[in-house]
Design a protein around this motif. Structure first.
Motif, PDB file in Angstrom:
ATOM      1  N   THR A   1      39.835  84.771  77.558  1.00 37.47           N
ATOM      2  CA  THR A   1      38.782  85.510  76.418  1.00 37.47           C
ATOM      3  C   THR A   1      37.950  85.785  78.048  1.00 37.47           C
ATOM      4  O   THR A   1      37.629  85.089  78.191  1.00 37.47           O
ATOM      5  CB  THR A   1      37.990  84.167  75.754  1.00 37.47           C
ATOM      6  OG1 THR A   1      39.098  83.638  74.941  1.00 37.47           O
ATOM      7  CG2 THR A   1      37.183  84.391  74.839  1.00 37.47           C
TER       8      THR A   1
ATOM      9  N   VAL B   1      45.185  81.206  74.695  1.00 36.52           N
ATOM     10  CA  VAL B   1      44.720  81.856  74.935  1.00 36.52           C
ATOM     11  C   VAL B   1      43.541  82.774  75.688  1.00 36.52           C
ATOM     12  O   VAL B   1      42.990  81.494  76.388  1.00 36.52           O
ATOM     13  CB  VAL B   1      43.413  81.773  73.495  1.00 36.52           C
ATOM     14  CG1 VAL B   1      42.787  82.876  73.008  1.00 36.52           C
ATOM     15  CG2 VAL B   1      44.022  81.264  72.586  1.00 36.52           C
TER      16      VAL B   1
ATOM     17  N   ILE C   1      47.303  85.315  73.309  1.00 34.73           N
ATOM     18  CA  ILE C   1      46.687  86.161  73.152  1.00 34.73           C
ATOM     19  C   ILE C   1      44.841  86.502  73.679  1.00 34.73           C
ATOM     20  O   ILE C   1      45.220  85.192  74.848  1.00 34.73           O
ATOM     21  CB  ILE C   1      45.727  85.420  71.693  1.00 34.73           C
ATOM     22  CG1 ILE C   1      47.028  85.279  71.055  1.00 34.73           C
ATOM     23  CG2 ILE C   1      44.533  85.474  71.430  1.00 34.73           C
ATOM     24  CD1 ILE C   1      46.830  83.746  69.222  1.00 34.73           C
TER      25      ILE C   1
ATOM     26  N   SER D   1      36.768  85.864  59.249  1.00 34.71           N
ATOM     27  CA  SER D   1      37.294  86.640  60.179  1.00 34.71           C
ATOM     28  C   SER D   1      37.875  88.208  60.240  1.00 34.71           C
ATOM     29  O   SER D   1      39.305  87.881  59.979  1.00 34.71           O
ATOM     30  CB  SER D   1      38.407  86.198  61.179  1.00 34.71           C
ATOM     31  OG  SER D   1      38.941  86.968  62.659  1.00 34.71           O
TER      32      SER D   1
ATOM     33  N   ASP E   1      34.529  86.576  63.902  1.00 33.34           N
ATOM     34  CA  ASP E   1      34.754  85.464  63.678  1.00 33.34           C
ATOM     35  C   ASP E   1      33.520  85.253  63.735  1.00 33.34           C
ATOM     36  O   ASP E   1      32.183  84.729  64.570  1.00 33.34           O
ATOM     37  CB  ASP E   1      35.232  84.455  65.080  1.00 33.34           C
ATOM     38  CG  ASP E   1      36.870  84.862  65.465  1.00 33.34           C
ATOM     39  OD1 ASP E   1      37.443  85.545  64.530  1.00 33.34           O
ATOM     40  OD2 ASP E   1      37.392  84.713  66.045  1.00 33.34           O
TER      41      ASP E   1
ATOM     42  N   PHE F   1      37.852  79.984  68.661  1.00 35.07           N
ATOM     43  CA  PHE F   1      38.166  80.667  67.677  1.00 35.07           C
ATOM     44  C   PHE F   1      39.311  80.436  67.199  1.00 35.07           C
ATOM     45  O   PHE F   1      40.168  79.382  68.240  1.00 35.07           O
ATOM     46  CB  PHE F   1      38.600  82.303  68.616  1.00 35.07           C
ATOM     47  CG  PHE F   1      37.953  83.263  69.501  1.00 35.07           C
ATOM     48  CD1 PHE F   1      36.994  83.772  68.797  1.00 35.07           C
ATOM     49  CD2 PHE F   1      38.000  83.363  70.451  1.00 35.07           C
ATOM     50  CE1 PHE F   1      36.296  84.942  69.076  1.00 35.07           C
ATOM     51  CE2 PHE F   1      36.341  83.502  70.996  1.00 35.07           C
ATOM     52  CZ  PHE F   1      36.013  85.126  70.527  1.00 35.07           C
TER      53      PHE F   1
ATOM     54  N   LYS G   1      41.400  87.963  73.666  1.00 35.02           N
ATOM     55  CA  LYS G   1      40.073  88.119  73.839  1.00 35.02           C
ATOM     56  C   LYS G   1      39.552  88.971  74.493  1.00 35.02           C
ATOM     57  O   LYS G   1      38.954  88.868  75.380  1.00 35.02           O
ATOM     58  CB  LYS G   1      39.480  86.793  72.510  1.00 35.02           C
ATOM     59  CG  LYS G   1      40.412  85.948  72.272  1.00 35.02           C
ATOM     60  CD  LYS G   1      39.721  86.586  70.541  1.00 35.02           C
ATOM     61  CE  LYS G   1      39.774  85.774  69.167  1.00 35.02           C
ATOM     62  NZ  LYS G   1      39.291  85.703  68.392  1.00 35.02           N
TER      63      LYS G   1
ATOM     64  N   THR H   1      40.879  91.161  69.448  1.00 33.36           N
ATOM     65  CA  THR H   1      41.977  90.085  69.832  1.00 33.36           C
ATOM     66  C   THR H   1      43.120  90.730  69.495  1.00 33.36           C
ATOM     67  O   THR H   1      43.704  91.738  69.486  1.00 33.36           O
ATOM     68  CB  THR H   1      42.548  89.273  68.057  1.00 33.36           C
ATOM     69  OG1 THR H   1      40.922  88.595  67.893  1.00 33.36           O
ATOM     70  CG2 THR H   1      42.767  88.003  67.819  1.00 33.36           C
TER      71      THR H   1
END
Length: 320
Positions: A261, A259, A185, A99, A302, A12, A187, A167
């Motif tokens: 996820t 990030v 962030i 994206s 993405d 990502f 995800k 996101t």
């Protein structure tokens, strides 16, 4: 002991663009489509659909050939129950090329784009919180707001590497601007070409829309944080530093956050989620800081390589 996953996944990256200030307003009686980079269609109170472009992405029209040169990406709007995007890239490309996404709230924009009740302050249930602007005990909150969202979509003729989901941008300020860098962030991956169980199930199915022969990148989702059951599904959880996820994009070299996820263990094309449940899970792990803010939410894909079309038939989001 926490371990790093060895299963290769698509990376990502983060966009270094700004959405155009003018939104395209599709007519009620006719379909609309645009291949212009960063064009967007208004979705009323539910945000806007953007043909997201990338600064420093791995390909440009000068390096594309054949079909890719003419129709690399586009967004379309037929009705409020039929809109989405198309993509066409070479199968051997790596890194995020495209994206496209529905955006709600902050998305490298000067504010929250009329998103109701955003930003949303984050904190654990029953955490003793006091409004910064008041000393009254009545200003204390027992629970952070729910961020409820629902989406249904179909993916057609998809090949190559791609990953679809949410996101969630988090800032350490309630006044995030166009130059404000997220502190974290999150995800939420609802479907991906790299979902191992789906790949095995579709291995001998020539009609399957999940491609079993992906050209994978060398990146991974990151360090495994285990598996968790949230909102009616199991999710594998990973953590990765923003800098290591940027593929050399110098604009993000000073981003120190992570990030996180959540990858749904089985692909789904219709989900109802409370994003706050995932935020609270990270708070309980001491991965996020209380009193930061959810500033924006995106739902999109993405695209690393290949072709495909995604059509959204239902979309809603609300914080309350």
């Amino acid at each position: 002991m926490k371990k790093s996953t060895t299963f290769k996944k698509p990376i990502f990256a983060l966009a270094t663009f700004a959405i155009s200030a003018s939104l395209l307003l599709p007519g009620a009686a006719s379909a609309a489509e645009s291949s212009n980079m960063n064009d967007s269609y208004s979705l009323g109170s539910n945000g806007y659909l953007a043909n997201t472009g990338w600064a420093g992405m791995n390909t440009t029209k000068d390096t594309m050939t054949g079909e890719n040169q003419d129709s690399a990406q586009s967004i379309f709007y037929d009705t409020n129950s039929s809109f989405g995007y198309n993509w066409a890239y070479a199968k051997d490309m790596t890194g995020t090329q495209y994206s496209p996404a529905i955006s709600y709230g902050w998305n490298w924009t000067p504010g929250y784009e009329n998103a109701g009740n955003f930003p949303v302050q984050i904190y654990k249930d029953n955490e003793n919180r006091r409004n910064n602007n008041s000393s009254s005990s009545s200003s204390r909150q027992s629970q952070m707001k729910d961020i409820d969202t629902s989406v249904s979509y179909s993916t057609e003729n998809a090949t190559g590497d791609y990953s679809t989901g949410y996101t969630v941008f988090i800032h350490n300020t309630q006044w995030a601007g166009a130059e404000s860098k997220p502190s974290a962030i999150v995800k939420l991956v609802t479907s991906t070409s790299q979902n191992a169980s789906t790949v095995m199930e579709n291995k001998n199915d020539s009609t399957a829309t999940t491609n079993e022969n992906m050209t994978t990148t060398t990146a991974t989702w990151g360090e495994s944080l285990g598996t968790v059951s949230l909102d009616g599904a199991n999710w594998d959880v990973y953590r990765k530093g923003m800098n290591s996820d940027m593929e050399g994009q110098s604009n993000f070299n000073t981003m120190d956050g992570n990030v996180y996820t959540f990858v749904r263990t089985e692909n789904a094309d219709s989900v109802d989620l409370n994003i706050s449940d995932f935020i609270k899970n990270l708070l309980d792990r001491n991965e996020l800081k209380s009193f930061d803010y959810v500033s924006g939410v995106k739902f999109g894909t993405d695209v690393m390589s290949g072709n495909g079309k995604l059509t959204v038939s239902n979309w809603s989001i609300n914080a309350q």
